[in-house]
Design a protein around this motif. Structure first.
Motif, PDB file in Angstrom:
ATOM      1  N   PRO A  72       0.789  -1.242   0.000  1.00  0.00           N
ATOM      2  CA  PRO A  72       0.000   0.000   0.000  1.00  0.00           C
ATOM      3  C   PRO A  72       0.815   1.283   0.000  1.00  0.00           C
ATOM      4  CG  PRO A  72      -1.010  -1.602   1.468  1.00  0.00           C
ATOM      5  CD  PRO A  72       0.266  -2.208   0.981  1.00  0.00           C
ATOM      6  N   ARG A  73       1.973   1.323   0.650  1.00  0.00           N
ATOM      7  CA  ARG A  73       2.747   2.565   0.676  1.00  0.00           C
ATOM      8  C   ARG A  73       3.281   2.932  -0.709  1.00  0.00           C
ATOM      9  NH1 ARG A  73       6.399  -0.781   3.669  1.00  0.00           N
ATOM     10  NH2 ARG A  73       8.176  -1.438   2.393  1.00  0.00           N
ATOM     11  N   ASP A  74       3.487   1.927  -1.566  1.00  0.00           N
ATOM     12  CA  ASP A  74       3.905   2.221  -2.938  1.00  0.00           C
ATOM     13  C   ASP A  74       2.795   2.942  -3.702  1.00  0.00           C
ATOM     14  OD1 ASP A  74       6.350   0.845  -2.509  1.00  0.00           O
ATOM     15  OD2 ASP A  74       5.330  -1.054  -2.891  1.00  0.00           O
ATOM     16  N   LEU A  75       1.576   2.455  -3.554  1.00  0.00           N
ATOM     17  CA  LEU A  75       0.447   3.095  -4.231  1.00  0.00           C
ATOM     18  C   LEU A  75       0.164   4.473  -3.649  1.00  0.00           C
ATOM     19  CD1 LEU A  75      -1.946   0.007  -4.505  1.00  0.00           C
ATOM     20  CD2 LEU A  75      -0.391   0.922  -6.230  1.00  0.00           C
ATOM     21  N   VAL A  76       0.358   4.627  -2.336  1.00  0.00           N
ATOM     22  CA  VAL A  76       0.164   5.946  -1.713  1.00  0.00           C
ATOM     23  C   VAL A  76       1.158   6.947  -2.267  1.00  0.00           C
ATOM     24  CG1 VAL A  76       0.355   7.209   0.462  1.00  0.00           C
ATOM     25  CG2 VAL A  76      -0.873   5.039   0.391  1.00  0.00           C
ATOM     26  N   TYR A  77       2.414   6.539  -2.426  1.00  0.00           N
ATOM     27  CA  TYR A  77       3.421   7.442  -2.989  1.00  0.00           C
ATOM     28  C   TYR A  77       3.092   7.790  -4.437  1.00  0.00           C
ATOM     29  CZ  TYR A  77       7.908   9.131  -4.724  1.00  0.00           C
ATOM     30  OH  TYR A  77       8.893   9.879  -5.319  1.00  0.00           O
ATOM     31  N   LEU A  78       2.686   6.794  -5.218  1.00  0.00           N
ATOM     32  CA  LEU A  78       2.348   7.029  -6.622  1.00  0.00           C
ATOM     33  C   LEU A  78       1.189   8.009  -6.751  1.00  0.00           C
ATOM     34  CD1 LEU A  78       2.420   6.369  -9.674  1.00  0.00           C
ATOM     35  CD2 LEU A  78       1.016   4.371  -9.179  1.00  0.00           C
ATOM     36  N   LEU A  79       0.104   7.751  -6.017  1.00  0.00           N
ATOM     37  CA  LEU A  79      -1.068   8.629  -6.112  1.00  0.00           C
ATOM     38  C   LEU A  79      -0.770  10.016  -5.554  1.00  0.00           C
ATOM     39  CD1 LEU A  79      -3.875   6.106  -5.079  1.00  0.00           C
ATOM     40  CD2 LEU A  79      -3.335   6.935  -7.366  1.00  0.00           C
ATOM     41  N   SER A  80      -0.025  10.084  -4.470  1.00  0.00           N
ATOM     42  CA  SER A  80       0.279  11.390  -3.872  1.00  0.00           C
ATOM     43  C   SER A  80       1.109  12.248  -4.818  1.00  0.00           C
ATOM     44  CB  SER A  80       1.026  11.193  -2.554  1.00  0.00           C
ATOM     45  OG  SER A  80       0.266  10.452  -1.638  1.00  0.00           O
ATOM     46  N   LEU A  81       2.120  11.648  -5.451  1.00  0.00           N
ATOM     47  CA  LEU A  81       2.969  12.410  -6.359  1.00  0.00           C
ATOM     48  C   LEU A  81       2.193  12.886  -7.573  1.00  0.00           C
ATOM     49  CD1 LEU A  81       5.840  13.428  -6.853  1.00  0.00           C
ATOM     50  CD2 LEU A  81       6.349  11.270  -8.004  1.00  0.00           C
ATOM     51  N   VAL A  82       1.352  12.019  -8.138  1.00  0.00           N
ATOM     52  CA  VAL A  82       0.561  12.412  -9.309  1.00  0.00           C
ATOM     53  C   VAL A  82      -0.465  13.480  -8.941  1.00  0.00           C
ATOM     54  CG1 VAL A  82      -1.074  11.586 -11.039  1.00  0.00           C
ATOM     55  CG2 VAL A  82       0.915  10.199 -10.447  1.00  0.00           C
ATOM     56  N   ILE A  83      -1.110  13.329  -7.792  1.00  0.00           N
ATOM     57  CA  ILE A  83      -2.115  14.316  -7.373  1.00  0.00           C
ATOM     58  C   ILE A  83      -1.466  15.669  -7.099  1.00  0.00           C
ATOM     59  CG2 ILE A  83      -3.701  14.911  -5.500  1.00  0.00           C
ATOM     60  CD1 ILE A  83      -4.416  11.941  -5.325  1.00  0.00           C
ATOM     61  N   LEU A  84      -0.304  15.664  -6.450  1.00  0.00           N
ATOM     62  CA  LEU A  84       0.395  16.933  -6.212  1.00  0.00           C
ATOM     63  C   LEU A  84       0.815  17.600  -7.520  1.00  0.00           C
ATOM     64  CD1 LEU A  84       2.626  16.040  -3.132  1.00  0.00           C
ATOM     65  CD2 LEU A  84       0.721  17.637  -3.181  1.00  0.00           C
ATOM     66  N   GLY A  85       1.309  16.813  -8.462  1.00  0.00           N
ATOM     67  CA  GLY A  85       1.680  17.367  -9.755  1.00  0.00           C
ATOM     68  C   GLY A  85       0.490  17.942 -10.498  1.00  0.00           C
ATOM     69  N   LEU A  86      -0.610  17.194 -10.532  1.00  0.00           N
ATOM     70  CA  LEU A  86      -1.812  17.710 -11.192  1.00  0.00           C
ATOM     71  C   LEU A  86      -2.383  18.912 -10.470  1.00  0.00           C
ATOM     72  CD1 LEU A  86      -3.618  14.353 -12.113  1.00  0.00           C
ATOM     73  CD2 LEU A  86      -2.476  15.952 -13.674  1.00  0.00           C
ATOM     74  N   GLY A  87      -2.286  18.918  -9.130  1.00  0.00           N
ATOM     75  CA  GLY A  87      -2.777  20.069  -8.367  1.00  0.00           C
ATOM     76  C   GLY A  87      -2.003  21.338  -8.683  1.00  0.00           C
ATOM     77  N   ILE A  88      -0.681  21.210  -8.808  1.00  0.00           N
ATOM     78  CA  ILE A  88       0.135  22.372  -9.173  1.00  0.00           C
ATOM     79  C   ILE A  88      -0.242  22.875 -10.559  1.00  0.00           C
ATOM     80  CG2 ILE A  88       2.484  23.120  -9.677  1.00  0.00           C
ATOM     81  CD1 ILE A  88       3.457  21.232  -7.493  1.00  0.00           C
ATOM     82  N   ILE A  89      -0.447  21.933 -11.499  1.00  0.00           N
ATOM     83  CA  ILE A  89      -0.786  22.345 -12.868  1.00  0.00           C
ATOM     84  C   ILE A  89      -2.150  23.012 -12.920  1.00  0.00           C
ATOM     85  CG2 ILE A  89      -1.298  21.442 -15.179  1.00  0.00           C
ATOM     86  CD1 ILE A  89       0.739  19.227 -14.642  1.00  0.00           C
ATOM     87  N   ILE A  90      -3.115  22.475 -12.194  1.00  0.00           N
ATOM     88  CA  ILE A  90      -4.488  23.008 -12.274  1.00  0.00           C
ATOM     89  C   ILE A  90      -4.625  24.329 -11.538  1.00  0.00           C
ATOM     90  CG2 ILE A  90      -6.872  22.581 -11.594  1.00  0.00           C
ATOM     91  CD1 ILE A  90      -6.319  19.579 -12.056  1.00  0.00           C
ATOM     92  N   PHE A  91      -4.131  24.395 -10.287  1.00  0.00           N
ATOM     93  CA  PHE A  91      -4.370  25.573  -9.463  1.00  0.00           C
ATOM     94  C   PHE A  91      -3.353  26.694  -9.708  1.00  0.00           C
ATOM     95  CE2 PHE A  91      -6.320  22.104  -7.036  1.00  0.00           C
ATOM     96  CZ  PHE A  91      -7.616  22.608  -6.921  1.00  0.00           C
ATOM     97  N   ILE A  92      -2.133  26.351 -10.107  1.00  0.00           N
ATOM     98  CA  ILE A  92      -1.125  27.386 -10.365  1.00  0.00           C
ATOM     99  C   ILE A  92      -1.097  27.752 -11.843  1.00  0.00           C
ATOM    100  CG2 ILE A  92       1.297  28.038 -10.130  1.00  0.00           C
ATOM    101  CD1 ILE A  92      -0.126  27.619  -7.469  1.00  0.00           C
ATOM    102  N   GLY A  93      -1.177  26.723 -12.686  1.00  0.00           N
ATOM    103  CA  GLY A  93      -1.090  26.979 -14.131  1.00  0.00           C
ATOM    104  C   GLY A  93      -2.349  27.559 -14.722  1.00  0.00           C
TER     105      GLY A  93
END
Length: 245
Positions: A224-245
């Motif tokens: 589970p910690r592998d999937l948590v890291y994967l989802l967290s990194l992708v969500i943070l990246g998409l969040g930066i693109i959506i809310f900042i970009g």
């Protein structure tokens, strides 16, 4: 590639590589320098807090690329096209559009290097090959061939240093770099062939056939910690693109 004692070193290498590749693909679709900078900064923060990086280690690894970053930025900014002129002299023409484009390309390159370093500095090469076999279904023939090839790299470096030292002791001086390259490459290539034959014979003598139906000394699994890291990194990246970009 040697793992350290950080949190990232405990993650599955295949899952970690997939998460970094997804972020790199997101970076290729971004044309905003601020968003690119924030995603690069995210990699730096992950390396410091989760990857066991120190500032001295980070500066030592990234400083060689800063000169290339400045060069790429200058080439894109000084010779680009745009309407809003910032500075113009002779054949140099810096515009707002060309400067943003240069910053985006330079920061994207720096982010690629940082995410790659984030993977290589926290991943053991043997576990990475095992994860390619178990999670990515790579053939054991290719996987163990890659592992043997990686193991040859430090051996080639030590043998090259030994040959250079031996030539110095014997008073050999070669000013022509091409002739020096041929003088060193031929014995290295010959020794590489001999070692590869020895390894192939040794693996065959121990019953290695390359089939998937075999036992493994080390196995890797996705937890589970592998999937948590994967989802967290992708969500943070998409969040930066959506809310900042």
């Amino acid at each position: 590639m040697k793992a350290n004692d950080s949190f990232l070193a405990t993650l599955n290498p295949a899952c970690k590589l997939l998460s970094h590749l997804i972020v790199m693909f997101l970076l290729m679709a971004i044309s905003n320098p601020m968003v690119t900078f924030l995603i690069w900064l995210l990699a730096v923060l992950i390396g410091i807090f989760l990857g066991g990086w120190r500032m001295t280690y980070l500066l030592k690894r990234l400083l060689p690329y800063l000169g290339f970053f400045i060069l790429v930025f200058w080439m894109m900014a000084a010779f680009g096209e745009g309407e809003e002129t910032i500075w113009k002299w002779a054949w140099f023409h810096i515009t707002q559009e060309s400067m943003n484009h240069g910053l985006t390309i330079g920061l994207r390159m720096l982010a690629f290097v940082t995410y790659g370093l984030l993977f290589t500095s926290t991943t053991d090469i043997t576990l990475f090959i095992m994860s390619l076999i178990h999670q990515c279904k790579l053939s054991p023939k290719w996987a163990y061939g890659l592992l043997a090839g990686f193991r040859f790299i430090p051996l080639f470096q030590s043998e090259l240093n030994q040959m250079k030292t031996a030539h110095k002791v014997r008073g050999y001086k070669q000013k022509n770099s091409w002739k020096a390259f041929m003088r060193y490459s031929l014995p290295l290539f010959t020794q590489g062939i001999r070692k590869s034959e020895r390894i192939a014979i040794a693996m065959e003598a121990r019953g290695f056939t390359g089939t998937r139906d075999r036992t493994y000394y080390q196995t890797t699994k996705i937890v589970p910690r592998d999937l948590v890291y994967l989802l967290s990194l992708v969500i943070l990246g998409l969040g930066i693109i959506i809310f900042i970009g």
